[in-house]
Design a protein around this motif. Structure first.
Motif, mmCIF file in Angstrom:
data_model
loop_
_atom_site.group_PDB
_atom_site.id
_atom_site.type_symbol
_atom_site.label_atom_id
_atom_site.label_comp_id
_atom_site.label_asym_id
_atom_site.label_seq_id
_atom_site.Cartn_x
_atom_site.Cartn_y
_atom_site.Cartn_z
ATOM 1 N N LEU A 68 0.828 -1.207 0.000
ATOM 2 C CA LEU A 68 0.000 0.000 0.000
ATOM 3 C C LEU A 68 0.861 1.256 0.000
ATOM 4 C CD1 LEU A 68 -2.737 -1.035 2.570
ATOM 5 C CD2 LEU A 68 -2.789 -1.218 0.086
ATOM 6 N N VAL A 69 0.436 2.231 -0.779
ATOM 7 C CA VAL A 69 1.110 3.533 -0.857
ATOM 8 C C VAL A 69 0.022 4.595 -0.786
ATOM 9 C CG1 VAL A 69 2.638 5.019 -2.180
ATOM 10 C CG2 VAL A 69 2.881 2.539 -2.352
ATOM 11 N N THR A 70 -0.004 5.359 0.284
ATOM 12 C CA THR A 70 -1.123 6.273 0.511
ATOM 13 C C THR A 70 -0.661 7.693 0.744
ATOM 14 O OG1 THR A 70 -3.034 6.715 1.927
ATOM 15 C CG2 THR A 70 -1.106 5.760 2.993
ATOM 16 N N ARG A 71 -1.505 8.632 0.357
ATOM 17 C CA ARG A 71 -1.278 10.038 0.710
ATOM 18 C C ARG A 71 -1.804 10.349 2.108
ATOM 19 N NH1 ARG A 71 -0.315 12.937 -4.059
ATOM 20 N NH2 ARG A 71 -1.072 11.905 -5.938
ATOM 21 N N PHE A 72 -2.690 9.513 2.596
ATOM 22 C CA PHE A 72 -3.346 9.802 3.873
ATOM 23 C C PHE A 72 -2.363 9.636 5.033
ATOM 24 C CE2 PHE A 72 -5.414 8.599 7.762
ATOM 25 C CZ PHE A 72 -6.399 9.570 7.882
ATOM 26 N N ALA A 73 -2.533 10.467 6.048
ATOM 27 C CA ALA A 73 -1.810 10.297 7.312
ATOM 28 C C ALA A 73 -2.573 11.042 8.390
ATOM 29 C CB ALA A 73 -0.380 10.818 7.220
ATOM 30 N N GLY A 74 -2.434 10.579 9.605
ATOM 31 C CA GLY A 74 -3.128 11.204 10.719
ATOM 32 C C GLY A 74 -2.362 12.339 11.358
ATOM 33 N N SER A 75 -1.105 12.557 10.938
ATOM 34 C CA SER A 75 -0.303 13.647 11.491
ATOM 35 C C SER A 75 0.395 14.380 10.363
ATOM 36 C CB SER A 75 0.737 13.121 12.488
ATOM 37 O OG SER A 75 1.790 12.460 11.800
ATOM 38 N N SER A 76 0.788 15.617 10.620
ATOM 39 C CA SER A 76 1.371 16.448 9.571
ATOM 40 C C SER A 76 2.712 15.909 9.085
ATOM 41 C CB SER A 76 1.555 17.873 10.087
ATOM 42 O OG SER A 76 2.422 17.896 11.220
ATOM 43 N N LYS A 77 3.539 15.400 10.011
ATOM 44 C CA LYS A 77 4.874 14.936 9.609
ATOM 45 C C LYS A 77 4.757 13.716 8.705
ATOM 46 C CE LYS A 77 6.330 18.075 12.432
ATOM 47 N NZ LYS A 77 7.011 17.734 13.680
ATOM 48 N N LEU A 78 3.899 12.778 9.077
ATOM 49 C CA LEU A 78 3.715 11.596 8.243
ATOM 50 C C LEU A 78 3.018 11.963 6.937
ATOM 51 C CD1 LEU A 78 2.712 8.921 10.893
ATOM 52 C CD2 LEU A 78 4.979 9.429 9.960
ATOM 53 N N LYS A 79 2.154 12.954 6.977
ATOM 54 C CA LYS A 79 1.505 13.414 5.753
ATOM 55 C C LYS A 79 2.557 13.874 4.741
ATOM 56 C CE LYS A 79 -1.895 14.824 3.092
ATOM 57 N NZ LYS A 79 -2.801 13.871 2.424
ATOM 58 N N LYS A 80 3.538 14.625 5.191
ATOM 59 C CA LYS A 80 4.597 15.079 4.284
ATOM 60 C C LYS A 80 5.330 13.895 3.675
ATOM 61 C CE LYS A 80 5.466 19.378 6.843
ATOM 62 N NZ LYS A 80 6.456 20.139 7.632
ATOM 63 N N LEU A 81 5.620 12.901 4.505
ATOM 64 C CA LEU A 81 6.294 11.708 3.997
ATOM 65 C C LEU A 81 5.445 10.998 2.950
ATOM 66 C CD1 LEU A 81 7.909 9.817 7.014
ATOM 67 C CD2 LEU A 81 9.090 10.954 5.147
ATOM 68 N N HIS A 82 4.166 10.839 3.236
ATOM 69 C CA HIS A 82 3.297 10.070 2.355
ATOM 70 C C HIS A 82 3.083 10.765 1.017
ATOM 71 C CE1 HIS A 82 1.395 7.645 5.904
ATOM 72 N NE2 HIS A 82 2.706 7.589 5.877
ATOM 73 N N VAL A 83 2.937 12.080 1.049
ATOM 74 C CA VAL A 83 2.801 12.822 -0.195
ATOM 75 C C VAL A 83 4.056 12.650 -1.047
ATOM 76 C CG1 VAL A 83 2.669 15.146 -1.187
ATOM 77 C CG2 VAL A 83 1.130 14.499 0.667
ATOM 78 N N ARG A 84 5.208 12.723 -0.398
ATOM 79 C CA ARG A 84 6.464 12.548 -1.137
ATOM 80 C C ARG A 84 6.608 11.125 -1.662
ATOM 81 N NH1 ARG A 84 9.606 13.794 -4.911
ATOM 82 N NH2 ARG A 84 11.765 13.130 -4.668
ATOM 83 N N SER A 85 6.144 10.136 -0.900
ATOM 84 C CA SER A 85 6.237 8.744 -1.336
ATOM 85 C C SER A 85 5.455 8.532 -2.624
ATOM 86 C CB SER A 85 5.714 7.804 -0.245
ATOM 87 O OG SER A 85 5.922 6.452 -0.609
ATOM 88 N N VAL A 86 4.254 9.096 -2.688
ATOM 89 C CA VAL A 86 3.453 8.962 -3.903
ATOM 90 C C VAL A 86 4.150 9.647 -5.076
ATOM 91 C CG1 VAL A 86 1.249 9.536 -4.998
ATOM 92 C CG2 VAL A 86 1.295 8.718 -2.643
#
Length: 827
Positions: A68-86
């Motif tokens: 799984l590769v998601t943009r979603f995250a419950g916190s801002s720091k992980l959100k930044k990571l997930h957006v970059r991962s996509v």
């Protein structure tokens, strides 16, 4: 490590970034983490050698991941990571074809689940601050859900949180592609190469391993990265055999089931979006013409490796383990699967073609270990519970730490290997990991929830039982229990799982009012760090922003990164000529101590000693207008004439010795009494006796937050890794002389502010960090970092930032789907 080089003392001179630290690096582990990092470092010119124990990459946990590769995250720091991962994986798909599918994802919110709905509203609001603006996270209706995923029965669905153009990837194709790119950049991979030992000798490492021919080989490198995944605890023991660095993690089983082909899927023209079935605690994605269901069951199982006796706390799979799986155990996930069938009725018309039950590694907060350790040049990049999403962007993050000396953005609380100290016992880790896994899809109630799992296994500080006798309700952080509030004579059981109308709110506010009217006692869980030795004063003058205090005085100061971002906050007291006492955030005590150690070593201050003495000293805090009267009764006239922000060593009438600091984080008159831990209970008892005549009350951390936020007093979370020019700390910068990170020519992109928020009754404490501040047109113009119910004003008070150019009027904050007017307060 030697992140920093001393700079000439020239004011207003921007510090150039340090040169590339490492010419060579050994990476242990050929999963998605190690391979991702090998690519980043090799592309930066580092000579990379990757050692993988198996005969192929991806063995261990990567190969069987659901991908799984998601943009979603419950916190801002992980959100930044997930957006970059996509972003990374989209590019790799376009250029190399890695099997990345991007149909989007939907988190499903069931009807009559008010907290789940409010949580989703907050997640969408937070996402607006960090999303790729082309692909916003948004709330969608049941009708939109049915259009995107026609197999879903939406009769029980209230709404969904939709993240477009994310999805899933083939983990093996992703890893092999990254390996190819790493090799093209010059990285060397050795397969079937089992590491036997890692030793640091002078400024380099010797890594001994057995190659594929059974011969012992030795690699000498400037740096070593532990990316060994399931074997990472074993590698940690090689480098730190005396447990100098703790590696608290647990190997657990994770299952997913793949259905037989479903006729309605075979007839679709487009791929189905990934579902997050929160009610059933599972993800559901398309796999061929079937569906893959991956539950987080409530009865998580520690790994029991085949062919071996059951173990407890195994640090690694047995020799030869690589691509093996465990026997499936559908009984453990039956409830989850039944929920999936209720949600997607087509599943009930077919059987399951296969079940995958493989090992994975989790930490107590489910987040990775990624960053520096206590050994210069040795880095952790392991324990990635969500490795396929986190691996590629975290590799970029770690490469920046290794080569540039600092994080691109602050992941200290989330990923720093030092966030778990040696207090994290195996018993605690076992209980905490299993609880975190089981509650993976529960509603998150933030710090107020204060989950108890594992805490019963930890040692308590001496004052714990004395405070418990006064009906303290404790919160937990960094191994320490500290009072959140006191129940006093209120015998009502409180529910910690609330987003608003908190059961404890009236108690915390009453505690703050008693401080304002008289005198209150609190237990202050700060870090305490001693910096001593020849040139200690010179070192701290360079390492921190403020002019050093004279003997017996205290100053507030900050430690910056080379780029001028706020890395730590301390009060600093000069005890003797080269003897300083620093007090900071307990949650970051290991991080801050190691930061100073590394800085001293790299800056040429090898004789300076930095020691964390947090467990040797307790801080007893008194605040309120009658504090001077209580202190007079406690220790006579020994504090007469003492100046603000100064320290005196005094002795009570019962001969208990402590250092009295005339200051208070509450913003009221107050003292901090720093006492040897062995004497803390005795001093507390004396305070109670002396304070009885002045109406001494107890107050916890929630009341303290009410008082300090109202005064604009910040903690590390409020500073938010901002550049010092943005954080409103100008009065704590020395006018002359240089310090690490000084660049007075930096143009701020945001500015620190204090706010009043006009909330509804019952919501005064319910403005979480990362709530966006918006203008009349709905544009994001700022962000909240912390908020509380102010005792002085009886208003919600908040700290945060406004972006450059933002208006200062007609603003509102969005929290939990509500919009409340907000105004700037001049402090």
């Amino acid at each position: 490590g030697d992140v920093y080089k001393r700079q000439p003392k020239l004011r207003n001179r921007a510090h150039s970034r340090p040169p590339m630290k490492y010419k060579s690096c050994v990476i242990v582990g050929g999963g998605v983490a190690g391979v991702s990092l090998s690519r980043c470092l090799a592309m930066a010119g580092v000579q990379v050698t990757l050692l993988e124990r198996s005969s192929q990459l991806c063995s261990g946990a990567t190969w069987h991941a659901a991908g799984l590769v998601t943009r979603f995250a419950g916190s801002s720091k992980l959100k930044k990571l997930h957006v970059r991962s996509v972003e990374i994986q989209t590019t790799l798909q376009e250029e190399h074809g890695i099997g990345f599918h991007s149909p989007g994802s939907i988190r499903l919110i069931e009807k009559h689940q008010s907290d789940r709905y409010l949580e989703a509203c907050q997640q969408v609001a937070m996402a607006s601050l960090y999303d790729d603006k082309r692909y916003p996270t948004r709330m969608i209706s049941p009708e939109e859900i049915a259009e995107l995923h026609p197999l879903v029965d939406t009769s029980r669905i209230e709404c969904g949180v939709h993240t477009p153009y994310d999805g899933d990837v083939d983990p093996t194709s992703l890893t092999n592609c990254l390996a190819k790119l790493a090799k093209q950049a010059g990285a060397v991979f050795h397969l079937k190469s089992c590491v036997e030992s890692i030793a640091k000798k002078s400024d380099q490492f010797e890594t001994r391993y057995t190659d594929r021919d059974g011969k012992e080989q030795v690699l000498v490198s400037d740096a070593v990265v532990n990316a060994a995944g399931l074997w990472s605890m074993e590698v940690s023991d090689m480098v730190c055999p005396d447990s100098f660095d703790n590696h608290p993690a647990l190997l657990i089983e994770h299952q997913y089931a793949i259905s037989e082909p479903i006729a309605s899927i075979q007839q679709l023209d487009a791929r189905l979006p990934v579902l997050r079935d929160l009610a059933g605690s599972a993800y559901i994605r398309q796999e061929g013409a079937g569906l893959l269901i991956g539950p987080y069951e409530t009865t998580a199982q520690e790994c029991q490796f085949p062919g071996h006796k059951p173990t407890t706390g195994a640090k690694a799979p047995p020799a030869g383990f690589g691509m093996e799986l465990f026997a499936d155990d559908l009984d453990r996930i039956t409830d989850n699967l039944m929920c999936a069938i209720d949600l997607v009725p087509s599943l009930g018309q077919v059987g399951f073609a296969s079940v995958v039950n493989g090992p994975t590694i989790w930490t107590g907060d489910s987040l990775p270990r990624c960053g520096r350790t206590r050994i210069g040049g040795y880095y952790d990049f392991n324990s990635l519970s969500y490795g396929i999403t986190h691996g590629p962007p975290l590799a970029e993050h770690l490469a920046a730490v290794m080569l540039e000396g600092e994080q691109p953005f602050d992941l200290t609380a989330e990923c720093d290997p030092l966030r778990y100290g040696n207090w994290a016992t195996p018993e605690y880790v076992h209980a905490k990991v299993l609880d975190t896994y089981a509650k993976n899809n529960d509603v998150a109630y933030g710090s107020f929830e204060n989950r108890p799992a594992g805490r019963e296994h930890l040692a308590k500080h001496p004052l714990y039982h004395a405070l418990a006798n006064h009906k303290a309700v404790f919160e937990f952080g960094a191994g320490v229990e500290s009072p959140a509030f006191y129940q006093c004579h209120d015998s009502v059981e409180y529910n910690p799982c609330k987003l608003h109308h908190h059961d404890w709110a009236h108690l915390a506010l009453a505690e703050a009012h008693k401080v304002l009217a008289g005198v209150g006692f609190s237990y202050a869980s700060f870090s305490k760090i001693a910096v001593t030795g020849p040139r200690a004063a010179e070192f701290l003058d360079w390492a921190t922003t403020n002019k050093l205090p004279i003997k017996g005085r205290t100053k507030l100061t900050y430690a910056l990164t080379p780029a001028g971002k706020i890395n730590a906050e301390f009060t600093i007291t000069k005890m003797e000529t080269n003897d300083f006492y620093l007090v900071g955030s307990r949650a970051y005590s290991d991080h801050d101590t190691q930061w100073l150690v590394d800085l001293a070593q790299s800056g040429g201050f090898s004789q300076v000693q930095v020691k964390d003495i947090s467990d040797e000293v307790d801080v007893l805090h008194l605040a309120g207008p009658r504090t001077p009267d209580l202190m007079q009764a406690l220790c006579g006239g020994q504090l007469e004439g003492q100046g603000f922000f100064s320290m005196r060593t005094v002795t009570t009438t019962n001969q208990t010795r402590f250092n009295g600091f005339k200051l208070s984080f509450s913003g009221e008159q107050g003292y901090e009494l720093h006492v040897d831990r062995a004497d803390s209970v005795a001093l507390y008892d004396e305070i109670l006796r002396a304070g009885s005549q002045f109406g001494l009350s107890h107050f916890g951390n929630y009341a303290l937050n009410s008082l300090r936020i109202e005064r604009g007093y910040k903690i590390k979370a409020d500073l938010d890794y901002a550049h010092y020019s943005e954080a409103d700390i100008g009065m704590f910068l020395k006018k002359e002389g240089d310090f690490v990170g000084r660049d007075d020519g930096q143009v701020p992109t945001r500015s620190s502010k204090s706010f009043h928020v006009d909330t509804e009754p019952g919501w005064e404490w319910s403005i979480p960090g990362d709530s966006p501040i918006r203008d009349l047109d709905g544009n994001n113009v700022g962000v909240i970092t912390t908020a509380a119910h102010g005792a002085r004003t009886n208003k919600s008070v908040a700290l945060g930032y406004l972006f450059a150019g933002a208006p200062h009027e007609d603003l509102h904050v969005e929290s939990y789907g509500r919009r409340w007017p907000i105004e700037i307060v001049q402090q």
